[in-house]
Enzyme design. Structure first.
Site, PDB file in Angstrom:
ATOM      1  N   TRP A 188      55.378 -55.096  -8.150  1.00  0.00           N
ATOM      2  CA  TRP A 188      55.428 -55.579  -9.252  1.00  0.00           C
ATOM      3  C   TRP A 188      56.871 -54.721  -9.597  1.00  0.00           C
ATOM      4  CZ3 TRP A 188      56.523 -50.608 -12.177  1.00  0.00           C
ATOM      5  CH2 TRP A 188      56.849 -50.949 -13.846  1.00  0.00           C
ATOM      6  N   GLU A 229      52.894 -59.444  -9.950  1.00  0.00           N
ATOM      7  CA  GLU A 229      53.011 -58.893 -11.099  1.00  0.00           C
ATOM      8  C   GLU A 229      53.786 -58.782 -12.371  1.00  0.00           C
ATOM      9  OE1 GLU A 229      51.230 -54.697 -10.620  1.00  0.00           O
ATOM     10  OE2 GLU A 229      50.279 -54.460 -13.054  1.00  0.00           O
ATOM     11  N   LYS A 231      54.587 -58.213 -16.890  1.00  0.00           N
ATOM     12  CA  LYS A 231      54.531 -57.162 -18.018  1.00  0.00           C
ATOM     13  C   LYS A 231      54.872 -57.856 -18.840  1.00  0.00           C
ATOM     14  CE  LYS A 231      54.846 -52.072 -17.933  1.00  0.00           C
ATOM     15  NZ  LYS A 231      55.218 -50.761 -17.150  1.00  0.00           N
ATOM     16  N   ASP A 262      47.398 -57.206 -14.689  1.00  0.00           N
ATOM     17  CA  ASP A 262      47.149 -55.877 -15.232  1.00  0.00           C
ATOM     18  C   ASP A 262      46.753 -56.260 -16.427  1.00  0.00           C
ATOM     19  OD1 ASP A 262      47.040 -52.648 -16.348  1.00  0.00           O
ATOM     20  OD2 ASP A 262      48.848 -52.577 -14.474  1.00  0.00           O
ATOM     21  N   HIS A 265      49.226 -55.382 -18.996  1.00  0.00           N
ATOM     22  CA  HIS A 265      50.270 -55.661 -19.293  1.00  0.00           C
ATOM     23  C   HIS A 265      51.001 -56.610 -20.691  1.00  0.00           C
ATOM     24  CE1 HIS A 265      52.028 -53.859 -14.982  1.00  0.00           C
ATOM     25  NE2 HIS A 265      51.715 -53.211 -15.948  1.00  0.00           N
ATOM     26  N   HIS A 289      44.551 -55.814 -12.014  1.00  0.00           N
ATOM     27  CA  HIS A 289      44.746 -54.254 -12.061  1.00  0.00           C
ATOM     28  C   HIS A 289      43.910 -53.676 -13.294  1.00  0.00           C
ATOM     29  CE1 HIS A 289      48.635 -53.229  -9.547  1.00  0.00           C
ATOM     30  NE2 HIS A 289      47.650 -53.201  -8.387  1.00  0.00           N
ATOM     31  N   ASP A 297      50.322 -49.472 -22.807  1.00  0.00           N
ATOM     32  CA  ASP A 297      50.020 -49.423 -21.087  1.00  0.00           C
ATOM     33  C   ASP A 297      49.580 -47.936 -21.171  1.00  0.00           C
ATOM     34  OD1 ASP A 297      49.488 -49.764 -18.344  1.00  0.00           O
ATOM     35  OD2 ASP A 297      51.735 -50.395 -18.662  1.00  0.00           O
ATOM     36  N   ASP A 299      47.500 -46.753 -19.156  1.00  0.00           N
ATOM     37  CA  ASP A 299      46.855 -46.259 -18.174  1.00  0.00           C
ATOM     38  C   ASP A 299      46.263 -45.223 -18.059  1.00  0.00           C
ATOM     39  OD1 ASP A 299      47.782 -48.167 -16.034  1.00  0.00           O
ATOM     40  OD2 ASP A 299      49.865 -47.391 -16.325  1.00  0.00           O
ATOM     41  N   ASP A 329      44.390 -49.425 -11.615  1.00  0.00           N
ATOM     42  CA  ASP A 329      45.593 -49.011 -12.253  1.00  0.00           C
ATOM     43  C   ASP A 329      45.464 -47.899 -12.779  1.00  0.00           C
ATOM     44  OD1 ASP A 329      47.600 -48.536 -12.015  1.00  0.00           O
ATOM     45  OD2 ASP A 329      49.035 -50.682 -12.566  1.00  0.00           O
TER      46      ASP A 329
HETATM   47  C1  RNT Z   1      53.051 -51.226 -13.673  1.00  0.00           C
HETATM   48  C2  RNT Z   1      52.135 -51.478 -12.762  1.00  0.00           C
HETATM   49  C3  RNT Z   1      52.255 -51.153 -11.498  1.00  0.00           C
HETATM   50  C4  RNT Z   1      52.091 -49.813 -11.259  1.00  0.00           C
HETATM   51  C5  RNT Z   1      51.393 -49.270  -9.781  1.00  0.00           C
HETATM   52  C6  RNT Z   1      51.787 -48.156  -9.655  1.00  0.00           C
HETATM   53  O1  RNT Z   1      53.494 -50.912 -15.079  1.00  0.00           O
HETATM   54  O2  RNT Z   1      50.664 -51.821 -13.883  1.00  0.00           O
HETATM   55  O3  RNT Z   1      51.153 -51.846 -10.768  1.00  0.00           O
HETATM   56  O4  RNT Z   1      50.710 -49.031 -12.024  1.00  0.00           O
HETATM   57  O5  RNT Z   1      52.841 -50.539  -9.006  1.00  0.00           O
HETATM   58 ZN    ZN Z   2      49.165 -52.152 -12.549  1.00  0.00          ZN
END
Ligand code: RNT
Ligand code: ZN
Length: 422
Positions: A188, A229, A231, A262, A265, A289, A297, A299, A329
């Protein structure tokens, strides 16, 4: 929780599921096969160990909160992960980022990392009989400060990041080889621009070029799997992210790579659960993720919500447990980090259990017959079936604290370990 009580609740629950035609023992057997990849970065807010006081910087990802107990050394991080694993039924994997190497106090720049910096992790994983996953770290570095890494027009920076990612693949392949289980190396990059760019095309062409250079070296699939990955946007990359979903999906299909989805994302009304059966038509494997975005996003800690339920259901309904690699994640520094960790993994396990306890064939029949009322009625009824009693039993037979008992364990760890960290 009382053993007899758990066992009798399990028996009752099992009978209820049997009435629906669901084989609970078979479901538990399948659940036990699912190895969730624990993201090491929940223990230290994505700081890593390049310097004693490393903090997350740049790249548009952020950990907020300052709850005491952040892991500051490799030993603390290992201790935290061991605690987490001791509170989870089944086997997991550990997902490391390149900045978590064992650098022994020496400054090692990203284009210099090598297997030796991760050998102690490999040995640790061997001891615990778990697999490792890996990630290049293309953020928290001066060469990422202008917002571009693998797609940078600055050739010095671009080359630097290409070299970094190449090295993570080499290290990942060695992890997989030594541990007898393929390492997924997930790429990523934060690349993107805050305001309206006029030259998206060149940045995307550069990202493609960099990936081609990175993947020029081939490693056996038994050692290494590459995933990429995407986004939609990040903080500071609101107008354009170079590695968009279309970009990586196209790249992965053409080059036989894994796509990492993810669920933080995408646009909030999009569902990653809905994407699984599409993407699996065109790529062999997926990486996930699993996270929880609140309005963006963000987290947050994964919980047992609709989003994660749909993801698990779609994997199970697509009969794709062997093709989807599940990782978490999120990074929340506003509560006990280890507690946050366990909540998230348990929620993911619960989602899979819930999905595995579905009488899918029966529901498909209704669907094929156009009996949509019956389909919806059963889907609603399933929500109040006693799957918690099944999960409790799963913890019990694995000698793991059942139900609320893990809370006291975390509180004890907070008093004895986390609160003592400066
Ligand atoms: C960031 C991505 C990525 C990170 C990690 C730490 O938006 O989701 O995967 O969260 O690599
Ligand atoms: Zn991620």
């Amino acid at each position: 929780m009382n053993k007899e009580f758990i066992e009798s609740a399990y028996k009752q629950a099992k009978a209820q599921y049997a009435e629906l035609g669901v084989d609970v023992d078979a479901a538990l057997k399948q659940l036990n096969q699912i190895k969730i990849s624990l993201h090491c970065w929940q223990t230290d807010d994505v700081g890593g160990f390049e310097t004693p006081d490393a903090v997350l910087g740049g790249g548009g990802i952020q950990a907020t909160g300052n709850f005491p107990g952040k892991a500051k050394t490799i030993d603390q991080l290992k201790k935290d992960i061991e605690k987490v694993m001791s509170l989870l039924p089944g086997k997991q994997r550990l997902n490391l980022h390149a900045i978590y190497g064992d650098f022994q106090g020496v400054k090692v720049d990203r284009d210099q990392i090598d297997v030796k910096h991760f050998q102690s992790w490999i040995d640790w994983a061997k001891k615990h009989q778990i697999g490792l996953d890996f990630n290049p770290t293309c953020f928290s570095h001066p060469y990422a400060d202008d917002g571009f890494t693998l797609s940078s027009k600055n050739e010095k920076y671009r080359k630097f990041w290409v070299e970094h990612v190449k090295r993570t693949r080499k290290i990942g392949a060695e992890m997989g080889k030594q541990l007898g289980s393929p390492t997924i190396n997930n790429i990523w990059v934060p690349d993107g621009s805050k305001d309206v760019p006029v030259d998206r095309f060149t940045h995307r062409a550069l990202l493609k070029k960099s990936l081609d250079e990175i993947f020029a070296v081939e490693y056996p699939k038994e050692y290494l799997k590459d995933s990429i990955e995407s986004k939609l946007f990040g903080i500071g990359s609101e107008a354009m992210v170079v590695g968009s979903h279309e970009f990586y999906l196209g790249y992965a299909i053409k080059n036989n790579k894994l796509v990492c989805l993810d669920n933080g994302h995408f646009h909030p009304t999009e569902q990653v659960g809905d994407k699984i059966s599409s993407v699996l038509q065109f790529v062999d494997e997926l990486m996930l993720h699993v996270t929880r975005g609140v309005r963006w996003d963000s987290d947050h800690v994964v919980i047992f919500n609709d989003e994660i339920q749909l993801i698990a259901q779609e994997i199970v309904r697509s009969n794709a447990l062997g093709r989807v690699n599940v990782g978490l994640d999120y990074f929340d520094a506003s509560l006990n980090r280890i507690g946050a960790y366990v909540i998230g993994v348990r929620a993911a396990q619960l989602a899979f259990l819930f999905a595995l306890l579905e009488p899918t064939e029966k529901l498909k029949k209704f669907e094929e017959l156009g009996k949509n009322f019956e389909r919806l009625a059963y889907l609603e009824l399933l929500k109040t079936k006693p799957f918690g009693a099944i999960y409790d039993y799963y913890c019990l037979v694995n000698n793991i604290p059942v139900g609320e008992d893990y809370i006291a364990e975390i509180q004890k760890y907070e008093t004895e370990e986390l609160s003592k960290r400066k």
